[in-house]
Each structure stands twice: as structure tokens, then as C-alpha cells.
Design an enzyme around this catalytic site. Sequence first.
Site, PDB file in Angstrom:
ATOM      1  N   GLU A 236      71.963  54.186  18.501  1.00  0.00           N
ATOM      2  CA  GLU A 236      72.602  55.404  19.002  1.00  0.00           C
ATOM      3  C   GLU A 236      72.182  56.692  18.305  1.00  0.00           C
ATOM      4  OE1 GLU A 236      76.834  55.108  19.163  1.00  0.00           O
ATOM      5  OE2 GLU A 236      76.810  53.388  20.485  1.00  0.00           O
TER       6      GLU A 236
ATOM      7  N   GLU B 107      75.872  46.758  23.035  1.00  0.00           N
ATOM      8  CA  GLU B 107      77.285  46.918  22.654  1.00  0.00           C
ATOM      9  C   GLU B 107      78.112  47.217  23.890  1.00  0.00           C
ATOM     10  OE1 GLU B 107      78.276  49.776  19.530  1.00  0.00           O
ATOM     11  OE2 GLU B 107      76.508  49.168  18.390  1.00  0.00           O
TER      12      GLU B 107
ATOM     13  N   HIS C 212      71.602  51.599  11.347  1.00  0.00           N
ATOM     14  CA  HIS C 212      72.892  51.821  12.005  1.00  0.00           C
ATOM     15  C   HIS C 212      73.668  52.840  11.158  1.00  0.00           C
ATOM     16  CE1 HIS C 212      75.853  49.944  15.033  1.00  0.00           C
ATOM     17  NE2 HIS C 212      76.501  50.946  14.475  1.00  0.00           N
TER      18      HIS C 212
HETATM   19  C1  GOI Z   1      79.723  52.560  18.743  1.00  0.00           C
HETATM   20  O1  GOI Z   1      79.411  53.831  19.285  1.00  0.00           O
HETATM   21  C2  GOI Z   1      79.038  52.371  17.388  1.00  0.00           C
HETATM   22  O2  GOI Z   1      77.706  51.964  17.556  1.00  0.00           O
HETATM   23  C3  GOI Z   1      79.750  51.355  16.531  1.00  0.00           C
HETATM   24  O3  GOI Z   1      79.278  51.421  15.215  1.00  0.00           O
HETATM   25  C4  GOI Z   1      81.240  51.584  16.576  1.00  0.00           C
HETATM   26  O4  GOI Z   1      81.918  50.661  15.785  1.00  0.00           O
HETATM   27  C5  GOI Z   1      81.703  51.475  18.024  1.00  0.00           C
HETATM   28  O5  GOI Z   1      81.104  52.516  18.728  1.00  0.00           O
HETATM   29  C6  GOI Z   1      83.191  51.591  18.213  1.00  0.00           C
HETATM   30  O6  GOI Z   1      83.664  52.827  17.797  1.00  0.00           O
HETATM   31  C7  GOI Z   1      88.315  62.099  22.523  1.00  0.00           C
HETATM   32  C8  GOI Z   1      82.237  65.952  23.055  1.00  0.00           C
HETATM   33  C9  GOI Z   1      87.968  62.343  21.194  1.00  0.00           C
HETATM   34  C10 GOI Z   1      82.481  65.896  21.696  1.00  0.00           C
HETATM   35  C11 GOI Z   1      87.327  62.087  23.500  1.00  0.00           C
HETATM   36  C12 GOI Z   1      82.715  64.980  23.892  1.00  0.00           C
HETATM   37  C13 GOI Z   1      86.636  62.585  20.843  1.00  0.00           C
HETATM   38  C14 GOI Z   1      83.198  64.847  21.171  1.00  0.00           C
HETATM   39  C15 GOI Z   1      85.114  62.398  24.240  1.00  0.00           C
HETATM   40  C16 GOI Z   1      83.971  63.078  24.321  1.00  0.00           C
HETATM   41  C17 GOI Z   1      83.309  60.823  20.811  1.00  0.00           C
HETATM   42  C18 GOI Z   1      80.017  54.137  20.520  1.00  0.00           C
HETATM   43  C19 GOI Z   1      82.649  60.070  19.653  1.00  0.00           C
HETATM   44  C20 GOI Z   1      79.634  55.545  20.966  1.00  0.00           C
HETATM   45  C21 GOI Z   1      80.505  58.925  19.701  1.00  0.00           C
HETATM   46  C22 GOI Z   1      82.526  57.711  20.032  1.00  0.00           C
HETATM   47  C23 GOI Z   1      79.723  57.832  20.398  1.00  0.00           C
HETATM   48  C24 GOI Z   1      81.746  56.606  20.718  1.00  0.00           C
HETATM   49  C25 GOI Z   1      83.818  62.142  20.327  1.00  0.00           C
HETATM   50  C26 GOI Z   1      86.027  62.351  23.168  1.00  0.00           C
HETATM   51  C27 GOI Z   1      83.441  63.971  23.391  1.00  0.00           C
HETATM   52  C28 GOI Z   1      85.681  62.599  21.825  1.00  0.00           C
HETATM   53  C29 GOI Z   1      83.679  63.888  22.006  1.00  0.00           C
HETATM   54  N1  GOI Z   1      81.846  58.968  20.233  1.00  0.00           N
HETATM   55  N2  GOI Z   1      80.379  56.548  20.249  1.00  0.00           N
HETATM   56  N3  GOI Z   1      84.387  62.860  21.444  1.00  0.00           N
END
Ligand code: GOI
Length: 491
Positions: free
Chosen positions: A190, A401, A145
Site C-alpha cells: 500500500e 488483504e 509493510h
Molecule cells: C490495511 O490498510 C493495512 O495494510 C494493514 O496493515 C492494516 O492492519 C489494515 O489495513 C486494517 O487497518 C474515517 C481522506 C476516518 C483522508 C473515514 C479520506 C478516516 C482520510 C475515509 C477516508 C483512512 C487498509 C485511512 C487501507 C488508509 C485506512 C488505508 C485503510 C483515513 C476515512 C479518508 C478516513 C480518510 N485508511 N487503509 N480516512
Amino acid sequence: MQSWKVFITLFAALVADVDGVDEEKICFPHNFLFGVATAAYQIEGAWNVSGKGPSIWDSLTHDHPERIVDRKNPDVAADSYHLFKKDVQLLVKLGIQFYRFSIAWSRILPNGLANNVNEDGIRYYHELIDELNRNNIQPMVTMYHWDLPQYLQDFGGWTNPMIADYFVDYARVLFQNYGSKVGAWVTFNEPLSFCQEGYGGREAPETIEASGFADYLCAHNVLRAHGMVYRMYEREFKAKLMTSIGITLDFSWRAPSSLLADDIIAAETARQFSIGWFAHAIFSKPGDYPLVMRKRIDTISRIQGFSRSRLPHFTAEEIEMIRGSADFFGLNHYTTYLITKSKKKISSKPSYYADMGGLVSQKSSWPKTNSTWLKVVPWGIRLSLNWIKRAYNNPRIIITENGVSLERGLRDKGRTNYIRDYLKYVHAAITKDNCNVYGYTYWSLMDNYEWLRGFSECFGLYKVDFDSPNKTRTPRMSSEYYGRVSRTKCL
Ligand code: GOI
């Protein structure tokens, strides 16, 4: 049928369906499993206790506190390394059937390599697993992770092809020690997140920032490593052990931003570039990368003057090895994005998003949470489950999750609503669409260290007071609700 027609039909059907059934009692099958999840780096603390080696996240939070929203590190975090018996009692109180947690690679193998096994690390997870089994809570263990041993990052991390062999060595140590008492293993959490953000963007400590290049190398080696672990298990352990092995992939639903054919096609391409990037090689009949990724990246690479595609090729043996290498599909789902076809001209700069050709957004009317990326869109989970069912011949799915971040307080009506609304759509996917979903995991058992967001976002059913010396855990209102759901299997 064309995919956009399937989408519209499904969408119309499900919006009509679920809205009408609010008053009825909704129950899941008796053998449906409810659980909660955590991850080692986010809760354990004890970052350098008893022989643990540093991970890439230890390095980042110590050397670059300015990259963390609240400038804090999880050297102690919720201190689950010492308080795990208390945590198991929280699980007992919830009445859940399984607990998904992760093992810190560098607690078992301080520099990531199997020539040096840290006995205290081995002991810690034995005690945790034994405590769970004593209390009739099945352990579901994630091997990776995101907390890569720093030593391995120093020579390329997931872009180094040799890392697949190192990961197999690590997995073998885990099977040898815990194989007989763990019913389900998740190789990776992920890979889309850590390959794309760690090797393609700025959102993680790997800071490679070579989008359209290193992210593809990362994914390639993760897929090889996953397949190799599965085959190693078959060869060396299957005859003696009864366990299942899968992978957890994150799939935010990608809906077209309009009903224009361009956007509908762009949304399907975006799905293939996200979930398909990893799932196609493992769960589809032909295996390998999705055709649309192969074609787009090959073509754009050629236009950019590269002599070979930036998307690597598997050998025929690798395709066979990876194909079918999972007993279940672990799905992380939180939210939904909108996709609009990008009108930008291809530039010479390699980029995953340019290869995908879609712009990502969210609707401003979707309810907000305390995480910028997480809007509450419950119907997205039903569409995601149906998409997986159709694309990969109805695999066994466990939702590994699903959860929401809200204010720090205890009266979290919004969390109860989130869980109930998302579970309604999961229920519809099972009963109306025949999706093969056998379990659901709430993220997270308790508040924890939210990576670059530090302690500023709270996903917990239990509040954690990180300022108190004993990291007091206090149940939120939603824990009562989720406890009832997991005991009665009814919403
Ligand atoms: C889990 O992932 C994870 O496994 C756990 O460890 C964690 O604790 C849990 O999530 C809770 O967080 C606004 C393109 C700001 C670039 C909107 C598109 C940033 C960046 C929307 C789209 C998104 C959950 C970051 C899955 C990564 C957060 C995957 C959720 C960054 C956005 C975007 C944005 C973007 N993601 N993650 N991002």
C-alpha cells in the site's frame, strides 16, 4: 464506451446478479488459493531483541504515545517473534494454502544499509519460512509493510531518491537468503497509504505533512525502487530461482455520489489518483503516470506560480524499466467511498486532494464496523476487480488483504458474513466477468497492533489476549467458517 456508461451497466448487472443466487452452493476453482495475512510490526514484538534496529514506528510509539488511540506500543505485541511455531499451527488448523507476512527491514539491516547484516534477523525468518514449508504452507513475503529503518528516515525516507538503491540492496539480501524457498514476493504494501498519510498527512510517523509535494516524491521513488528490484531480480536471480514478484496496492472502490456527469468524472479521476497513481506506471501499456494526473497537477502547479510541475517526471529509461515490472497484481480491498466533484477554487496551497478535485465520503446507511473508515459494501470489490481488468488488460490478481474489525468477543457472526458476502462478489467477478483472480487473503490471522489505533481494533480470525503473559490466541467462530472455505473452496 464512456466510463460512466460502463459503470452504470456493470452496476445494474451485478446488483441484479448476485442477489438472486443466495441459496446455491458457490465454489471456487480447485486451484484457487486461500490464505491469511499479517505484518511484522503489527505482530512480532521483540522490537530491540538480538540486534534489531529501530523503525520509524518504534520511534513514534515510544516518543509520542499521545498519538496512539490507547497510548500503547507493540514492543511485545502478539510476540510472534517467539511464538511463530504456535502461529504456524494456527495456519495448519485453518487449512489455508499460503501465509502472507512481512519482513522487518531493520531486523535484517539494523540501519537499513546492507553493509551491516544482522545474522539473528536472517536466522529468524529462515526458521519461520522453514516451519511454513514443512507444513506445506506457501510463504508470500512482503518486503516493506511501512516499518522504515529510522536511520533512513533521518535523511529523507522515501523522498530521498537514493532510497531506491538502498531498497535494492535490501531486496538482494532477501533473495540471496530466502530466494530458493519463497514462491511469491510483494515489494511494497500500500504505497498509497504510506506516501499519502506519511508524507502528505498526519496519519503516520513520517510527519512530513507536505501534501501535493512530498507524497508525490515518495510515490516516485517507490515506483523506481519497485522497478529496480524487479530488474535486479531478472538480471541476478531469475536463471536460478523460481519465484514471482508483485506489488500490493490498496483500492477502495470510488463510486460517484450522484449520477451527475461531474461526479461520475470526479470518481474516475479519484480512481486514477489512487490506484492509477501506482498501477498505471507498472501495469498499463504506455506506463508512466495516468494522463489525468499529469494534466491536472501540471496545470494547477502552473496556476499556483510554480516553475515546474509538483508531479515529478520519469526519464524514458525509467518508464521502460517500471512498465511490466510485476508478475501479479496484489489487491487490498476493504471498503467503498463516494466521490463528489469539489467546487472549491484552487488556492495557492499545494494539496493532493485539491489536485484530485473530489470530496470523499461514505453513505450513512452502509453498515458500520469498529474502524471509522471501514463500511461494509461487498459489491465494491467486484467493481474494483472489473476496473483493474479493464484498465490493465486483465492482469493476474491476488487479493492480498480483505477483512473487517469487530468487537473483541468470539461470536463474530458479522465477520463470517463479511467474508462470505465479499467472496460472493469475488466469485461473480471470476465466473461472470472473467476477472483473472487466483487467490484471496483474509486480514488478519489474529488481532494485532493497528498502527495509530493501537490494540483498539480487532481484525483477527483469532482473538489475542494481549494482557496474558503468553499472548493467548483463541479461535473466533469465523475461523471455523474460513477454515471450511479454504479446505472445500466453497462458501
Ligand atoms: C490495511 O490498510 C493495512 O495494510 C494493514 O496493515 C492494516 O492492519 C489494515 O489495513 C486494517 O487497518 C474515517 C481522506 C476516518 C483522508 C473515514 C479520506 C478516516 C482520510 C475515509 C477516508 C483512512 C487498509 C485511512 C487501507 C488508509 C485506512 C488505508 C485503510 C483515513 C476515512 C479518508 C478516513 C480518510 N485508511 N487503509 N480516512
